[in-house]
Design a protein around this motif. Sequence first.
Motif, PDB file in Angstrom:
ATOM      1  N   SER A  50     -15.710  -5.104   1.821  1.00  0.00           N
ATOM      2  CA  SER A  50     -14.004  -4.628   2.119  1.00  0.00           C
ATOM      3  C   SER A  50     -13.180  -5.412   2.749  1.00  0.00           C
ATOM      4  O   SER A  50     -11.957  -5.916   2.757  1.00  0.00           O
ATOM      5  N   TRP A  54      -9.730  -8.168   2.041  1.00  0.00           N
ATOM      6  CA  TRP A  54      -8.322  -8.152   2.634  1.00  0.00           C
ATOM      7  C   TRP A  54      -8.204  -9.724   2.745  1.00  0.00           C
ATOM      8  O   TRP A  54      -7.060  -9.587   3.571  1.00  0.00           O
ATOM      9  N   THR A  61      -5.428  -7.702  -1.007  1.00  0.00           N
ATOM     10  CA  THR A  61      -6.134  -6.579  -1.034  1.00  0.00           C
ATOM     11  C   THR A  61      -5.445  -6.129   0.192  1.00  0.00           C
ATOM     12  O   THR A  61      -5.800  -6.360   1.432  1.00  0.00           O
ATOM     13  N   ASP A  64      -6.758  -0.002   3.112  1.00  0.00           N
ATOM     14  CA  ASP A  64      -6.043   1.760   2.936  1.00  0.00           C
ATOM     15  C   ASP A  64      -5.712   2.302   4.608  1.00  0.00           C
ATOM     16  O   ASP A  64      -6.402   1.466   5.720  1.00  0.00           O
ATOM     17  N   GLU A  65      -5.163   3.558   4.930  1.00  0.00           N
ATOM     18  CA  GLU A  65      -4.502   3.729   6.038  1.00  0.00           C
ATOM     19  C   GLU A  65      -5.755   4.056   6.985  1.00  0.00           C
ATOM     20  O   GLU A  65      -5.492   3.692   7.874  1.00  0.00           O
ATOM     21  N   ARG A  66      -6.658   4.193   6.311  1.00  0.00           N
ATOM     22  CA  ARG A  66      -8.278   4.430   7.369  1.00  0.00           C
ATOM     23  C   ARG A  66      -8.625   3.467   7.794  1.00  0.00           C
ATOM     24  O   ARG A  66      -9.002   3.245   9.291  1.00  0.00           O
ATOM     25  N   TYR A  67      -8.835   2.314   7.087  1.00  0.00           N
ATOM     26  CA  TYR A  67      -9.078   1.395   7.547  1.00  0.00           C
ATOM     27  C   TYR A  67      -8.117   1.055   8.359  1.00  0.00           C
ATOM     28  O   TYR A  67      -8.082  -0.307  10.119  1.00  0.00           O
ATOM     29  N   GLN A  68      -6.483   0.873   8.247  1.00  0.00           N
ATOM     30  CA  GLN A  68      -5.574   0.298   9.445  1.00  0.00           C
ATOM     31  C   GLN A  68      -6.252   1.290  10.364  1.00  0.00           C
ATOM     32  O   GLN A  68      -5.497  -0.032  11.431  1.00  0.00           O
ATOM     33  N   GLU A 103       2.595  -3.315   3.815  1.00  0.00           N
ATOM     34  CA  GLU A 103       3.058  -2.589   4.460  1.00  0.00           C
ATOM     35  C   GLU A 103       4.734  -2.535   4.449  1.00  0.00           C
ATOM     36  O   GLU A 103       5.154  -2.872   5.023  1.00  0.00           O
ATOM     37  N   ARG A 107       5.041   2.565   8.036  1.00  0.00           N
ATOM     38  CA  ARG A 107       3.776   2.701   7.902  1.00  0.00           C
ATOM     39  C   ARG A 107       3.049   1.793   9.550  1.00  0.00           C
ATOM     40  O   ARG A 107       2.844   2.237  10.224  1.00  0.00           O
TER      41      ARG A 107
END
Length: 444
Positions: A50, A54, A61, A64-68, A103, A107
């Motif tokens: 992952s 990125w 890519t 996602d919000e969790r990884y952010q 983004e 956010r």
Amino acid sequence: MADKAAGAAALKALRKRRGLSLAGLARALISGAADLGQPSLPGVAAVQRSVARWESAKPTTLPDERYQLLLAHVYARSPAGETALGTGSDFAYYLDALGLLGESEGRVCELRSAMLRAATDDGGMFALLAPGVHTGLAAALADPARTDEDTLVGLASIIEDVNAEVGSLPMVRLQVLLAPAVEAARRLLAGPVPESLVARLRVIAVAGAVLAGRLAFETRDDSAARALYTEATREAGLLGQPWTQAGVHMSHALVALYSAPGLDSATRLADRAVRSARTGESTLVRARAHALQAELAARAGHDRQAAAALELAWYDMNADHAGDPAPTAFSAAHLRGFEGVCELYVGDPAAAHDRFARAVGALATPRERVQRAIITTDQALARVRLGEPRAAAELLHDCVAAAAGTGGRVPALRLRQVRRELRPWRRERWAADLDDHLMDMLGA
């Protein structure tokens, strides 16, 4: 503006600057999820893939919000383990990279606010100080003669960053973040700071004391607010910048409007602001001072004085603002809000409602959330006076959320004022729903 390839490259550069391999960052994310009590991430190899996606320019890519959030927690701490969120920090660099990747601004603001909340929970008193400034500030506090420009830039950035979070974070958390900078500026001013830096330090001290005064008022500590405004007024008087003095008086006047009985105290401060602004270099500050003077005249029922002050405010608003020393001090949208208040008290509530609606539409940033809530409560009051109580109640629901989320005192006071106007309809179901919302969110 998004530049996804640049964003991917920035994430990769940030990881390498930290001395982390792909697997090393993967392990940090897995550990972070466990520390935060989140569901377990997949194994190192899967998370590593992952991370590599990125950082890949083709295709790009977005995490996602969790990884952010997990990445935010990694980069919010310096390699030495200190919380570092200010300008020049790895965290600031990380947020810039997310913006480049596409983004949304909203956010990015959410992530910043989340880390500021965590910083206040963890006691990160100088979390907003730029990297490398801690040592200089410690040296300056021990011996003010060693104060340098970088130290002052760092203190100013804390005040600016806290001010930018008004509307995004509860006021009490902002107090925690601001207090060390205010105290540091106060201690440095009391010492033998190099003469070339005194004026700049005094500007910082004034800005910090004014913001601290407002936050003290918002958290219902009126005696502390008065002391801080007295301090700001004294230091501003030593600067020889009339527009700065006017700004202090205006902020103090708004606090006095809601914390002192009657209008006399606020009116005296607004008049002092106008006198100072007339001799100052900022036409925008002068416009704001006249607008405040107009509102107070309208609240007192003096329609002619209110109209005259508004005319002066628009004259200054329509002037050339090139080179204005306070370019963000006031705007046409804010002035329309003041016009609406004047219409509400000494004019036509229908015209007031329309002005409020236009003003709310122009206040879209998180920083303007509190002001937007205040104007919306005024819009609701206009609806009541137009014989549309249910529509007024519908407007107030959004204001309840804003008042509860920020801990703002003025929106809460304005909400209660409008709710009193709705008492004739207290047995209506929609009125009961509003009361339930107020009780759930504000306990009132």
